[in-house]
Design an enzyme around this catalytic site. Structure first.
Site, short mmCIF file in Angstrom:
data_model
loop_
_atom_site.label_atom_id
_atom_site.label_comp_id
_atom_site.label_asym_id
_atom_site.label_seq_id
_atom_site.Cartn_x
_atom_site.Cartn_y
_atom_site.Cartn_z
N HIS A 11 0.67 -1.22 -0.13
CA HIS A 11 0.17 0.02 -0.13
C HIS A 11 0.97 1.16 -0.01
O HIS A 11 0.62 2.31 -0.90
CB HIS A 11 -0.81 -0.14 1.26
CG HIS A 11 -1.75 1.15 1.35
ND1 HIS A 11 -3.32 0.85 0.91
CD2 HIS A 11 -1.93 2.34 1.75
CE1 HIS A 11 -3.90 2.22 1.06
NE2 HIS A 11 -2.87 3.11 1.49
N GLU A 12 1.84 1.35 0.95
CA GLU A 12 2.57 2.61 1.11
C GLU A 12 3.48 2.64 -0.22
O GLU A 12 3.89 3.70 -0.72
CB GLU A 12 3.50 2.42 2.34
CG GLU A 12 2.75 2.44 3.60
CD GLU A 12 1.70 3.30 3.76
OE1 GLU A 12 1.73 4.48 3.14
OE2 GLU A 12 0.58 2.82 4.14
N HIS A 60 1.83 4.35 -2.89
CA HIS A 60 1.76 5.87 -2.80
C HIS A 60 2.72 6.65 -3.33
O HIS A 60 2.78 7.73 -3.70
CB HIS A 60 1.79 6.16 -1.16
CG HIS A 60 0.35 6.24 -0.65
ND1 HIS A 60 -0.65 6.71 -1.36
CD2 HIS A 60 0.03 5.58 0.48
CE1 HIS A 60 -1.86 6.48 -0.62
NE2 HIS A 60 -1.48 5.88 0.54
N GLU A 115 -5.82 7.65 -1.83
CA GLU A 115 -5.90 6.32 -0.98
C GLU A 115 -6.60 5.26 -1.78
O GLU A 115 -6.67 4.05 -1.59
CB GLU A 115 -6.51 6.71 0.37
CG GLU A 115 -5.69 7.65 1.22
CD GLU A 115 -4.42 7.06 1.70
OE1 GLU A 115 -4.30 5.73 1.57
OE2 GLU A 115 -3.80 7.85 2.33
#
Length: 713
Positions: A373-374, A377, A396
């Site tokens: 997930h990170e 980003h 997000e």
């Protein structure tokens, strides 16, 4: 002057006049005092007139870099291998003089800088256009407005870029005989607009300019949400100094910085180190570099856990991201394991990912998905930002959707295995979205709360982040979940191959830019054929997904499909067994046929426990058996959270220590449990809640502490 928003409201004001002037680059020079809890030093800003002023003046400000203030993100320089032999000549003198002047201005309550210590002032402004229009000959000076909160600004000065050795290459002069403000501004303009293939030279001169001496103090004043700077006699952004140095220090009680020790009660230790290369952007080899150099920082007590789990996952997740989207936006990655009071499971910034200690125990599932997930980003949120902060789904939602894609690729799963896992995950997220919709106000459920006014700002560029100061908002996941389901819907309608092929094109086109929802949707629908578009339109997506509260209509029939997947049916069978065993235990029947329970994946365990939470009563013997069968105390934080919910609901006192441990060690996820403990109106549970809050409140994240305090008192 424009009305200053009331800071007690839920909206967060962004007051910077970005239509007039922009921060193109910054350099930080800071010292940290761990005893006084103060960070002190200087930030050097490289400025360019904004879009409105460039149109009026005809200045060429197109550098291929993002105009990043609008998203709250500005470029961060990377180290480059250029000999910095000339910096020492003026660096020490500048530092000494700068700090001496800073100390003086802080004590002097009415010094020549225009700052009146401790008092909030504003200078009169007749209208925004007076500060931008280069033809303005009014009496007002141009005012640079920067977003700022909880800082003590000590001094602001113009920096003499012309004093840097060799800087004349950015001008038409071979030697400086008369240094004017126009010459200094020309130097900075040429520097910030260098072509992308001159990045090494650009970064070198940024570093040199950042340590150049000052050439005059600037007037400044600060208010609750902004720092305002002016130079006497300067009427336009074009004439305003293009490089300034701001000396400041943080306040120990400031809302943006939390001071705490790590899990070992000491400063962070280096866990793993790999040498970094030099600057990554414009590197022709970057496209083929699947795994960028990385290192992990963790407290000593967690290093073994990191070495066993996290360090093995990073290269796999980086490689999976690269195979999906192409070249990494950043050339290196640090991963920092943060203390228990960190308010979320993870956070991404350029070159660094912050991970909660909660993701480490219990195997690779939670750690791997959060890491993915990170990493996502880096593309969505950092390399590509939302022009309007209310459109959080652009960051997000993409990261949530891509975490599944990256994680299944990292595990090298077959297409069928990946589909099964993703359908299970979709069902879990749908249940979470359903709960959030039922327990939040309708206004907080809309992905584009500004709707047709999304992206609009005042004449100066100031704007407001809706609900940006609401402490409950940081615990909501609507923008994660609805954004994820929209992207999943689009990938399904268009076909994954078509969708991800487009996504790579989109990243290439908008890398380094700020976008609105329509930028993504227009390009998507224009990129595909009418046949594949299947009647989709931007307006329909707005009406069905982005501009409405509740669960989107196209999503409402999907759960039946997910419920038929193999992994979900397997969980249903196990739930049926547990309900059957519970009924026998309640009726105190003899054991008939001993039930045999299947081994379940972590996400299956989450679904199992959520399903059992819907049962009115589970007897203590069943709860004990549940824990032993699945070793729930050793599972990841997502599973343990549901276990704690069961313990609280059924007042299973033997496992109260599990709840206490969770509230102390997993603070990023524990806020909801405080509410459950208090709602039960059970004396022991309420005592447990108060005891844990008393032990953690001093270092707890401010928003978390506020929400918990409202539950308890």
């Amino acid at each position: 002057m424009e009305t200053v928003p009331d800071p007690s409201r839920d909206d967060l004001p962004l007051m910077a006049n970005t239509n007039h002037i922009l921060v193109k680059h910054y350099e930080l020079d800071l010292d940290v005092d761990f005893e006084s809890h103060v960070i002190e030093g200087a930030i050097i800003l490289f400025l360019e007139p904004g879009s409105r002023c460039r149109k009026l003046t005809g200045a060429d400000g197109n550098s291929g870099q993002s105009e990043s203030r609008e998203s709250g993100k500005v470029e961060i320089s990377e180290p480059c291998h250029v000999p910095v032999t000339n910096l020492g000549a003026f660096s020490s003198e500048m530092r000494s003089k700068g700090f001496a002047d800073c100390n003086k201005s802080e004590k002097d309550t009415s010094d020549r800088s225009g700052n009146h210590s401790g008092k909030e002032q504003t200078y009169g402004i007749s209208s925004s256009k007076n500060y931008c229009d280069p033809g303005n000959h009014g009496s007002e000076d141009f005012l640079l407005i920067l977003d700022c909160c909880d800082l003590s600004v000590l001094k602001v000065e113009e920096v003499d870029a012309a004093a840097v050795p060799g800087i004349e290459r950015f001008t038409r002069f071979t030697k400086f005989t008369n240094v004017s403000k126009e010459l200094r501004n020309q130097i900075v303009h040429e520097l910030v607009t260098l072509p992308a293939d001159h990045w090494r030279e650009q970064l070198y001169h940024y570093a040199c300019c950042s340590q150049a001496p000052g050439c005059g103090e600037l007037l400044f004043t600060s208010s609750t949400w902004s720092l305002q700077i002016r130079k006497m006699g300067v009427k336009t952004a074009t004439d305003f100094p293009h490089i300034i140095r701001i000396w400041y220090k943080t306040k120990p009680e400031g809302r943006s910085v939390t001071w705490t020790t790590d899990q070992s009660g000491r400063h962070m230790d280096l866990c793993f180190l790999m040498e970094y290369p030099f600057c990554h952007f414009q590197n022709r080899g970057a496209a083929s570099q699947a795994i960028i150099p990385y290192r992990v920082f963790a407290p000593e007590c967690l290093q073994h856990c990191c070495e066993e789990n996290l360090l093995q996952l990073i290269p796999r997740c980086l490689s999976a991201a690269h195979s999906t989207l192409g070249a990494h936006p950043f050339s290196r990655l640090d991963v920092l394991i943060v203390p228990a009071n960190f308010a979320s499971l993870g956070m991404a910034s350029p070159h660094i990912i912050f991970l909660s200690q909660s993701v480490l125990p219990g195997g690779s599932q939670l750690c791997g998905t959060r890491l993915c997930h990170e990493i996502a980003h880096a593309w969505f949120g950092l390399a590509i930002g939302a022009k309007d902060w209310t459109e959080e789904w652009l960051s997000e939602g993409f990261a949530t959707h891509l975490e599944d894609v990256f994680w299944t690729e990292a595990q090298k799963l077959s297409r069928d295995e990946a589909k099964e896992l993703q359908e299970l995950k979709a069902l879990l997220r749908w249940r979470r979205l359903r709960d959030e919709v039922q327990n939040s106000t309708e206004e907080m459920q809309v992905l584009r709360p500004n709707r047709d006014e999304t992206g609009q700002v005042s004449e100066s560029g100031a704007s407001v982040v809706r609900y940006g100061l609401n402490p409950e908002k940081i615990f909501m996941q609507v923008h994660y979940l609805k954004g994820y389901f929209l992207l999943r819907f689009l990938a399904s309608r268009l076909g994954e191959e078509t969708y991800f092929s487009f996504l790579r094109k989109f990243v290439q086109k908008f890398h380094g830019k700020l976008i609105l929802s329509q930028d993504f949707l227009h390009m998507l629908l224009e990129d595909i054929s009418e046949e594949k578009r299947l009647g989709l339109s931007v307006e329909d997506i707005f009406q069905n997904w982005l501009d409405v509260s509740g669960i989107p209509k196209p999503l409402q029939g999907e759960t039946e499909t997910w419920a038929e997947s193999r992994l979900v049916r397997q969980v249903d069978d196990e739930v049926t067994k547990w309900i059957r065993v519970n009924r026998r235990a309640r009726k105190r029947r003899r054991r008939e046929n001993e039930e045999v329970f299947e081994k379940l994946l972590p996400d299956q365990l989450v679904l199992l426990l959520e399903s059992l939470l819907e049962e009115k009563t589970l007897c203590p013997r069943i709860l004990q058996s549940l824990e032993k069968t699945y070793h729930l105390r050793e599972q990841d934080a997502e599973v343990r959270h549901r276990w704690c919910e069961l313990v609280i609901k059924h007042k299973y006192t033997k496992a109260y220590e599990d709840v206490e441990r969770f509230l102390l060690e997993d603070q990023a996820m524990g806020v909801y449990l405080y509410g459950e403990l208090m709602v039960s109106e059970n004396a022991k549970q309420q005592q447990l809640a108060h005891r844990c809050f008393e032990m953690t409140k001093e270092h707890m994240d401010r928003s978390s502490a506020k929400v918990v305090a409202e539950m308890l008192f």
